[in-house]
Write a protein that holds these residues in place. Structure first.
Motif, PDB file in Angstrom:
ATOM      1  N   TYR A 184      30.840  86.822  41.104  1.00 52.01           N
ATOM      2  CA  TYR A 184      30.253  85.556  41.535  1.00 52.01           C
ATOM      3  C   TYR A 184      28.985  85.706  42.369  1.00 52.01           C
ATOM      4  O   TYR A 184      28.072  84.889  42.242  1.00 52.01           O
ATOM      5  N   LEU A 188      25.661  83.764  41.253  1.00 50.31           N
ATOM      6  CA  LEU A 188      24.935  82.867  42.152  1.00 50.31           C
ATOM      7  C   LEU A 188      23.465  83.249  42.236  1.00 50.31           C
ATOM      8  O   LEU A 188      22.575  82.393  42.146  1.00 50.31           O
ATOM      9  N   GLU A 192      20.306  80.878  41.108  1.00 55.90           N
ATOM     10  CA  GLU A 192      19.273  80.570  42.094  1.00 55.90           C
ATOM     11  C   GLU A 192      17.889  81.000  41.599  1.00 55.90           C
ATOM     12  O   GLU A 192      16.894  80.296  41.825  1.00 55.90           O
ATOM     13  N   LYS A 208      25.371  76.422  39.904  1.00 56.36           N
ATOM     14  CA  LYS A 208      25.310  76.976  41.253  1.00 56.36           C
ATOM     15  C   LYS A 208      26.437  76.408  42.112  1.00 56.36           C
ATOM     16  O   LYS A 208      27.115  77.146  42.849  1.00 56.36           O
ATOM     17  N   ALA A 209      26.652  75.097  42.016  1.00 56.03           N
ATOM     18  CA  ALA A 209      27.713  74.457  42.799  1.00 56.03           C
ATOM     19  C   ALA A 209      29.083  75.030  42.448  1.00 56.03           C
ATOM     20  O   ALA A 209      29.913  75.277  43.337  1.00 56.03           O
ATOM     21  N   LEU A 212      29.462  78.378  44.074  1.00 56.56           N
ATOM     22  CA  LEU A 212      29.599  78.218  45.531  1.00 56.56           C
ATOM     23  C   LEU A 212      31.013  77.783  45.904  1.00 56.56           C
ATOM     24  O   LEU A 212      31.573  78.244  46.906  1.00 56.56           O
ATOM     25  N   ARG A 213      31.606  76.925  45.094  1.00 55.00           N
ATOM     26  CA  ARG A 213      32.981  76.490  45.361  1.00 55.00           C
ATOM     27  C   ARG A 213      33.952  77.664  45.251  1.00 55.00           C
ATOM     28  O   ARG A 213      34.869  77.807  46.063  1.00 55.00           O
ATOM     29  N   ARG A 217      32.122  78.168  49.651  1.00 53.39           N
ATOM     30  CA  ARG A 217      30.979  77.585  50.373  1.00 53.39           C
ATOM     31  C   ARG A 217      30.824  76.124  49.919  1.00 53.39           C
ATOM     32  O   ARG A 217      29.875  75.739  49.256  1.00 53.39           O
ATOM     33  N   THR A 218      31.813  75.315  50.317  1.00 47.69           N
ATOM     34  CA  THR A 218      31.924  73.950  49.787  1.00 47.69           C
ATOM     35  C   THR A 218      30.788  73.039  50.247  1.00 47.69           C
ATOM     36  O   THR A 218      30.347  72.169  49.491  1.00 47.69           O
ATOM     37  N   GLU A 220      27.659  73.824  50.852  1.00 45.22           N
ATOM     38  CA  GLU A 220      26.492  74.128  50.022  1.00 45.22           C
ATOM     39  C   GLU A 220      26.699  73.639  48.595  1.00 45.22           C
ATOM     40  O   GLU A 220      25.758  73.179  47.939  1.00 45.22           O
ATOM     41  N   ALA A 221      27.943  73.715  48.127  1.00 50.37           N
ATOM     42  CA  ALA A 221      28.257  73.240  46.777  1.00 50.37           C
ATOM     43  C   ALA A 221      28.020  71.738  46.671  1.00 50.37           C
ATOM     44  O   ALA A 221      27.470  71.250  45.678  1.00 50.37           O
TER      45      ALA A 221
END
Length: 252
Positions: A184, A188, A192, A208-209, A212-213, A217-218, A220-221
């Motif tokens: 992951y 990511l 990006e 990306k979201a 992030l999940r 990193r919720t 940012e998601a």
């Protein structure tokens, strides 16, 4: 009889036949060119069935023109006649074994049929003949992903990026392959990089979201999802502007 006189008499005897054959040949070439030009115009106008038919007529006159088979294959591909397209590209290759564009298009048609093995082989041959073509490397990477060889696919996407760092779709596909590998952080990074090239791609914001999940990193998601929603809304507004405001009369 003087040898020169005999040669002249032989030439005079067969000259009409020679001229007739030559005239027929020129006539055939002219007609083939006309049909080919009409087929090209039809293809460019989106009349793919008409283009394929015209290329067929040109092929009947020329017989061994590899380019005509290639162009016919492209028209058939647009008509979603993948099997027929593969046959046309295969004939083009038989007539001209180093026809890398035909190898590539055969790979594309094979991929669309779900024959990833043949797609990989065809793209490999195209690469052999034109090693600097990023589309060939990219599409082979996609075909390798199709048969689950994500590590090899990543190698191909890396090759593409090395040659053409700003190819957004190579970064996106690299990200997908790394997701499938469950790497992951690299996924990511790939999404990006794709967004740096094209921040207006809503799908990559969603990709990306999603990563992030997974990484926990919720916050940012949520920001990434919000950005995707803004882009989708804007695209909807852009489409709405193209819709005629004057009511359309319906004639019964």
């Amino acid at each position: 009889m003087n040898p020169d006189d005999r040669t002249i008499r032989i030439i005079a005897r067969y000259l009409p036949v020679i001229l007739l054959v030559f005239a027929i040949f020129l006539s055939g070439c002219t007609e083939t060119d006309r049909l080919s030009d009409e087929a090209k115009a039809s293809f460019e106008s989106g009349r793919y069935a008409e283009a394929a038919s015209l290329y067929d007529q040109a092929i009947r006159l020329s017989g061994t023109n590899s380019q005509l088979y290639y162009l016919k294959g492209k028209a058939l591909l647009e008509l979603v006649r993948y099997k027929d397209a593969i046959e046309a590209f295969t004939t083009a290759i038989r007539l001209k074994p180093d026809y890398h564009e035909a190898w590539f298009m055969k790979g594309r048609a094979s991929y669309m049929m779900g024959d990833y093995d043949e797609a990989v082989r065809s793209f490999y041959k195209a690469i052999e003949l034109d090693k600097a073509n990023t589309e060939y490397w990219y599409n082979r990477g996609i075909a390798l992903s199709g048969r689950g060889q994500y590590d090899l696919a990543i190698e191909h996407f890396d090759k593409v990026i090395q040659m053409k760092p700003a190819m957004e779709k190579a970064w996106s596909s690299r990200g997908y392959a790394y997701v499938m590998e469950k790497n992951y952080p690299e996924a990511l990074f790939s999404f990006e990089e794709a967004l740096k090239i094209n921040p207006g791609n809503a799908e990559n914001w969603i990709n990306k979201a999603s990563v992030l999940r997974v990484l926990g990193r919720t916050d940012e998601a949520d920001i990434a999802i919000g950005q995707a929603n803004l882009l989708y809304k804007k695209q909807g507004e852009d489409i709405a502007r193209k819709i005629p405001k004057t009511p359309i009369s319906i004639v019964p």
